[in-house]
Design a protein around this motif. Structure first.
Motif, short mmCIF file in Angstrom:
data_model
loop_
_atom_site.label_atom_id
_atom_site.label_comp_id
_atom_site.label_asym_id
_atom_site.label_seq_id
_atom_site.Cartn_x
_atom_site.Cartn_y
_atom_site.Cartn_z
N MET A 23 -48.51 111.55 0.78
CA MET A 23 -49.23 112.61 0.10
C MET A 23 -48.62 112.81 -1.29
N THR A 24 -49.46 112.76 -2.29
CA THR A 24 -49.02 112.98 -3.66
C THR A 24 -49.22 114.44 -4.04
N ARG A 25 -48.19 115.03 -4.58
CA ARG A 25 -48.30 116.41 -5.04
C ARG A 25 -48.47 116.43 -6.55
N LEU A 26 -49.23 117.40 -7.03
CA LEU A 26 -49.46 117.54 -8.46
C LEU A 26 -48.35 118.37 -9.09
N SER A 27 -48.14 118.14 -10.38
CA SER A 27 -47.15 118.89 -11.16
C SER A 27 -47.80 119.34 -12.45
N ALA A 28 -47.15 120.29 -13.12
CA ALA A 28 -47.63 120.75 -14.42
C ALA A 28 -47.79 119.57 -15.35
N GLY A 29 -48.90 119.53 -16.07
CA GLY A 29 -49.19 118.46 -17.01
C GLY A 29 -50.09 117.37 -16.45
N ARG A 69 -51.27 125.86 2.32
CA ARG A 69 -51.69 126.95 1.42
C ARG A 69 -51.07 126.68 0.05
N SER A 70 -51.93 126.40 -0.93
CA SER A 70 -51.48 125.95 -2.25
C SER A 70 -52.33 126.58 -3.34
N THR A 71 -51.75 126.75 -4.51
CA THR A 71 -52.46 127.33 -5.65
C THR A 71 -52.14 126.55 -6.91
N PHE A 72 -53.19 126.36 -7.72
CA PHE A 72 -53.06 125.61 -8.97
C PHE A 72 -53.71 126.40 -10.09
N ALA A 73 -53.03 126.50 -11.21
CA ALA A 73 -53.63 127.04 -12.41
C ALA A 73 -53.98 125.83 -13.28
N VAL A 74 -55.25 125.75 -13.66
CA VAL A 74 -55.76 124.64 -14.46
C VAL A 74 -56.12 125.19 -15.84
N ASP A 75 -55.63 124.52 -16.89
CA ASP A 75 -55.89 125.02 -18.25
C ASP A 75 -57.30 124.65 -18.73
N ASP A 78 -58.34 122.51 -20.71
CA ASP A 78 -58.60 121.08 -20.88
C ASP A 78 -58.58 120.32 -19.56
N GLY A 79 -58.44 121.03 -18.44
CA GLY A 79 -58.44 120.36 -17.14
C GLY A 79 -57.10 119.82 -16.70
N LYS A 80 -56.03 120.31 -17.30
CA LYS A 80 -54.68 119.89 -16.91
C LYS A 80 -54.05 120.98 -16.03
N VAL A 81 -53.22 120.55 -15.08
CA VAL A 81 -52.51 121.49 -14.22
C VAL A 81 -51.47 122.22 -15.07
N GLU A 82 -51.56 123.53 -15.07
CA GLU A 82 -50.61 124.39 -15.78
C GLU A 82 -49.49 124.81 -14.83
N LEU A 83 -49.84 125.00 -13.56
CA LEU A 83 -48.89 125.45 -12.55
C LEU A 83 -49.37 124.93 -11.19
N ALA A 84 -48.46 124.37 -10.41
CA ALA A 84 -48.78 123.90 -9.06
C ALA A 84 -47.80 124.54 -8.08
N GLN A 85 -48.34 125.22 -7.07
CA GLN A 85 -47.50 125.89 -6.08
C GLN A 85 -47.96 125.48 -4.69
N TYR A 86 -47.02 125.00 -3.87
CA TYR A 86 -47.31 124.59 -2.50
C TYR A 86 -46.60 125.50 -1.52
N ASN A 87 -47.16 125.60 -0.32
CA ASN A 87 -46.58 126.42 0.75
C ASN A 87 -46.37 127.87 0.30
N VAL A 88 -47.39 128.43 -0.35
CA VAL A 88 -47.28 129.80 -0.83
C VAL A 88 -47.48 130.77 0.33
N LYS A 89 -46.98 131.96 0.19
CA LYS A 89 -47.16 133.02 1.17
C LYS A 89 -48.46 133.75 0.84
N ALA A 90 -49.22 134.12 1.86
CA ALA A 90 -50.49 134.81 1.64
C ALA A 90 -50.27 136.21 1.06
N THR A 91 -49.30 136.92 1.62
CA THR A 91 -49.05 138.29 1.21
C THR A 91 -48.23 138.31 -0.07
#
Length: 155
Positions: free
Chosen positions: A1-7, A121-127, A129-142
């Motif tokens: 499994m490939t994980r995404l990173s900023a950029g 459970r993961s969250t990504f902020a995309v800028d 231009d369509g680039k990942v600004e922030l990638a977070q894996y295994n986030v807590k719901a609360t």
């Protein structure tokens, strides 16, 4: 499994919504987008997270962010989720998990001490231009949205 990173370029997708439309990430070019993946509609943690994003939607939009929530649930189940909890965020169905796989949001995870395969459970902020600004894996719901706002520097 490939994980995404900023950029990294955010993998594009087109998925069905709970109301019969389709939404593409490409539609968001020029705006920032928060893409978050959750395991299942109408479960306690996923409900907490979806309600938190709904409660924060207007302030996130004021900072230039759209919000897309993606799960493997059917559009019909997502419609029930929206109605039951008064959700205003865009809910998308990734029934074959292809988008989750592209984002590294599906695979092995720990659940109650056991290793299982499922949605991470993961969250990504995309800028704009369509680039990942922030990638977070295994986030807590609360408390996730508050932490995300802090990590993005949007108070």
């Amino acid at each position: 499994m490939t994980r995404l990173s900023a950029g990294d370029p955010a993998p594009d997708f087109t998925l069905p919504t709970d109301d019969g439309r389709t939404v593409s990430l490409a539609d968001s070019r020029g705006r920032k987008t928060i893409v978050y993946f959750y395991p299942a509609a109408m479960t306690p943690g996923c409900t907490t997270q979806a309600c938190d994003f709904t409660d924060s939607l207007s302030s996130l939009q004021a900072q230039g962010y759209d919000v897309l929530g993606i799960s493997p649930d059917s559009p019909a189940k997502l419609a029930k989720f929206r109605e039951r909890d008064g959700l205003t965020i865009t809910l998308l169905s990734d029934a074959d998990r292809s988008v989750m796989n592209a984002y590294g949001a599906y695979g092995e995870k720990k659940l109650y001490g056991k290793t299982v395969e499922g949605v991470i459970r993961s969250t990504f902020a995309v800028d704009e231009d369509g680039k990942v600004e922030l990638a977070q894996y295994n986030v807590k719901a609360t408390g996730h949205v508050a932490k995300l706002r802090k990590d993005l520097g949007i108070g």
